[in-house]
Design a protein around this motif. Structure first.
Motif, mmCIF file in Angstrom:
data_model
loop_
_atom_site.group_PDB
_atom_site.id
_atom_site.type_symbol
_atom_site.label_atom_id
_atom_site.label_comp_id
_atom_site.label_asym_id
_atom_site.label_seq_id
_atom_site.Cartn_x
_atom_site.Cartn_y
_atom_site.Cartn_z
ATOM 1 N N LEU A 128 0.818 -1.206 0.000
ATOM 2 C CA LEU A 128 0.000 0.000 0.000
ATOM 3 C C LEU A 128 0.856 1.263 0.000
ATOM 4 N N GLY A 129 2.015 1.198 0.633
ATOM 5 C CA GLY A 129 2.838 2.391 0.769
ATOM 6 C C GLY A 129 3.760 2.674 -0.393
ATOM 7 N N ALA A 130 3.817 1.781 -1.374
ATOM 8 C CA ALA A 130 4.801 1.902 -2.452
ATOM 9 C C ALA A 130 4.639 3.171 -3.280
ATOM 10 N N THR A 131 3.418 3.654 -3.453
ATOM 11 C CA THR A 131 3.197 4.813 -4.337
ATOM 12 C C THR A 131 2.719 6.044 -3.566
ATOM 13 N N ILE A 132 2.856 6.041 -2.239
ATOM 14 C CA ILE A 132 2.349 7.151 -1.437
ATOM 15 C C ILE A 132 3.291 8.359 -1.507
ATOM 16 N N ASP A 133 2.696 9.521 -1.719
ATOM 17 C CA ASP A 133 3.404 10.796 -1.640
ATOM 18 C C ASP A 133 2.825 11.535 -0.439
ATOM 19 N N PHE A 134 3.545 11.519 0.678
ATOM 20 C CA PHE A 134 2.989 12.056 1.912
ATOM 21 C C PHE A 134 2.949 13.578 1.937
ATOM 22 N N SER A 135 3.500 14.228 0.906
ATOM 23 C CA SER A 135 3.378 15.680 0.817
ATOM 24 C C SER A 135 1.993 16.092 0.332
ATOM 25 N N GLN A 136 1.227 15.141 -0.183
ATOM 26 C CA GLN A 136 -0.132 15.420 -0.647
ATOM 27 C C GLN A 136 -1.100 15.475 0.527
ATOM 28 N N PRO A 137 -2.248 16.116 0.340
ATOM 29 C CA PRO A 137 -3.278 16.112 1.394
ATOM 30 C C PRO A 137 -3.731 14.685 1.685
ATOM 31 N N ILE A 138 -4.113 14.422 2.922
ATOM 32 C CA ILE A 138 -4.500 13.078 3.302
ATOM 33 C C ILE A 138 -5.701 12.584 2.495
ATOM 34 N N GLU A 139 -6.597 13.481 2.103
ATOM 35 C CA GLU A 139 -7.755 13.067 1.312
ATOM 36 C C GLU A 139 -7.317 12.464 -0.025
ATOM 37 N N LYS A 140 -6.292 13.041 -0.647
ATOM 38 C CA LYS A 140 -5.790 12.503 -1.906
ATOM 39 C C LYS A 140 -5.060 11.188 -1.683
ATOM 40 N N ILE A 141 -4.362 11.079 -0.565
ATOM 41 C CA ILE A 141 -3.676 9.824 -0.227
ATOM 42 C C ILE A 141 -4.693 8.697 -0.051
ATOM 43 N N LEU A 142 -5.804 9.001 0.591
ATOM 44 C CA LEU A 142 -6.847 7.989 0.777
ATOM 45 C C LEU A 142 -7.378 7.491 -0.567
ATOM 46 N N LEU A 143 -7.560 8.400 -1.512
ATOM 47 C CA LEU A 143 -8.023 7.991 -2.845
ATOM 48 C C LEU A 143 -6.990 7.113 -3.535
ATOM 49 N N THR A 144 -5.719 7.439 -3.343
ATOM 50 C CA THR A 144 -4.653 6.595 -3.901
ATOM 51 C C THR A 144 -4.716 5.191 -3.326
ATOM 52 N N LEU A 145 -4.914 5.100 -2.022
ATOM 53 C CA LEU A 145 -5.013 3.793 -1.379
ATOM 54 C C LEU A 145 -6.215 3.006 -1.885
ATOM 55 N N LEU A 146 -7.335 3.693 -2.096
ATOM 56 C CA LEU A 146 -8.537 3.022 -2.590
ATOM 57 C C LEU A 146 -8.368 2.524 -4.023
ATOM 58 N N ASN A 147 -7.513 3.175 -4.768
ATOM 59 C CA ASN A 147 -7.210 2.692 -6.125
ATOM 60 C C ASN A 147 -6.379 1.416 -6.095
ATOM 61 N N ILE A 148 -5.636 1.221 -5.010
ATOM 62 C CA ILE A 148 -4.820 0.014 -4.862
ATOM 63 C C ILE A 148 -5.643 -1.130 -4.291
ATOM 64 N N LYS A 149 -6.492 -0.807 -3.303
ATOM 65 C CA LYS A 149 -7.276 -1.845 -2.633
ATOM 66 C C LYS A 149 -8.640 -1.303 -2.220
ATOM 67 N N GLN A 150 -9.681 -2.031 -2.550
ATOM 68 C CA GLN A 150 -11.015 -1.675 -2.087
ATOM 69 C C GLN A 150 -11.241 -2.273 -0.702
ATOM 70 N N ASN A 151 -12.322 -1.877 -0.069
ATOM 71 C CA ASN A 151 -12.679 -2.386 1.266
ATOM 72 C C ASN A 151 -11.563 -2.155 2.273
ATOM 73 N N LEU A 152 -11.049 -0.948 2.273
ATOM 74 C CA LEU A 152 -9.985 -0.589 3.195
ATOM 75 C C LEU A 152 -10.507 -0.417 4.617
ATOM 76 N N SER A 153 -9.621 -0.676 5.592
ATOM 77 C CA SER A 153 -9.944 -0.419 6.993
ATOM 78 C C SER A 153 -8.799 0.349 7.634
ATOM 79 N N CYS A 154 -9.141 1.268 8.525
ATOM 80 C CA CYS A 154 -8.153 2.156 9.145
ATOM 81 C C CYS A 154 -8.329 2.173 10.656
#
Length: 330
Positions: A128-154
């Motif tokens: 999940l962390g391979a393509t994360i850019d933490f300089s982006q807003p967290i809302e955009k990071i969440l969308l990136t994660l959802l593109n990698i995996k559906q049914n996410l849990s936090c």
């Protein structure tokens, strides 16, 4: 460092046993002190050749397990220690779930030494962390994660500062696991597959422990320091007015800023870092300390070299935890 592994496992296990008598007594400071005393004695009695990089605070604020304290029998210091004698003292003092004792170790001068301040953290698997850019807003990071995996849990701390992002996650269809305290424990739960990731603003010293956990178990972590209005968070703390000054001085010494983005290897620059935890109150994948058949039953976690272990240990009940310390001090 492997030769010290049993010692540090015993340290966190004896720490939760020592703190157990204060569970539910509404005295979080004394509960923490019980764990501090045991860990300090165990490290002092053994030739660990280490210094505290992350601990209870500076020397003037913490007489034991303070940042810079050394444990050496006239030999060279060879590694750093990050320790939280009891993460989650408040829930434990109220007999509520969510507390552990944890220690991480790494080669000397590889742990980032930072004061008690706030840090925004994201802890997740390498995939999940391979393509994360933490300089982006967290809302955009969440969308990136959802593109990698559906049914996410936090997993996220149930704090006022997180209510907006919790609503955003729920609107995106992300399942939210709320915890009342202990984001190191929450990160362990991510490793143990209770959730896909942990996010939130919590303590920076705990972030170093989480960095060691990430390295030890082959997970990823991203973080940055956060400026907080302390008079709103801790209005009755005597040192509140001095906190911002202490932070600014520490950042200047380390040549970092609130814009600096850290990975787990920026927090702990050692691929052989080790992580140890023992559960006091559980409430997560790790079960709470129990008394069964006149024995303390302690559930523990070790991470090292991309492998983690869940361990169940049993100690005889004694009238004084010092007896256990004497018996298992070597």
């Amino acid at each position: 460092m492997e030769t010290n592994s049993l010692l540090f496992l015993r340290a966190v296990q004896l720490a939760v046993i020592a703190a157990y008598e204060l569970v539910g007594k509404n005295d979080k400071n004394m509960l923490d002190q019980k764990a501090v005393d045991i860990i300090n004695k165990l490290l002092t009695n053994n030739d660990v050749n280490a210094k505290i990089a992350i601990g209870e605070g500076e020397l003037d604020a913490a007489p034991m397990l303070y940042q810079g304290q050394t444990f050496s029998h006239q030999q060279a210091i060879t590694f750093d220690i990050a320790v939280d004698p009891i993460e989650g003292t408040a829930p434990a003092s109220k007999n509520e779930p969510g507390s552990i004792s944890c220690i991480a170790i790494a080669k000397i001068d590889t742990m980032l030494q930072i004061p008690e301040m706030y840090m925004e953290k994201l802890f997740l698997s390498e995939d999940l962390g391979a393509t994360i850019d933490f300089s982006q807003p967290i809302e955009k990071i969440l969308l990136t994660l959802l593109n990698i995996k559906q049914n996410l849990s936090c997993i996220i701390l149930n704090k006022p500062r997180h209510q907006a992002i919790i609503k955003t996650m729920q609107a995106l269809g992300i399942h939210v696991e709320l915890i009342n305290g202990g984001d190191v424990l929450g990160a362990i739960d991510v490793v143990l597959k209770k959730a896909d990731f942990l996010y939130g603003i919590g303590g920076a010293p705990e972030g170093v422990l989480m960095g060691a956990l990430a390295i030890a178990t082959k997970y990823k972590m991203f973080a940055r320091l956060i400026a907080i209005a302390y008079e709103q968070v801790w209005p009755d703390e005597s040192e509140t007015k001095d906190r911002i000054k202490i932070e600014q001085q520490a950042l200047a010494r380390k040549k970092i800023s609130y814009d600096t983005i850290f990975s787990e290897r920026d927090l702990v620059a050692d691929e052989e870092a080790m992580f140890f935890a023992a559960s006091l109150m559980g409430g997560t994948v790790l079960k709470p300390l129990q008394i069964i058949d006149h024995e303390y039953v302690v559930h523990s976690f070790i991470g090292y070299n991309n492998i983690y272990h869940q361990i169940i240990s049993k100690y005889p009940i004694t009238n004084n935890v010092q007896d256990l310390l004497n018996k298992y001090s070597k």
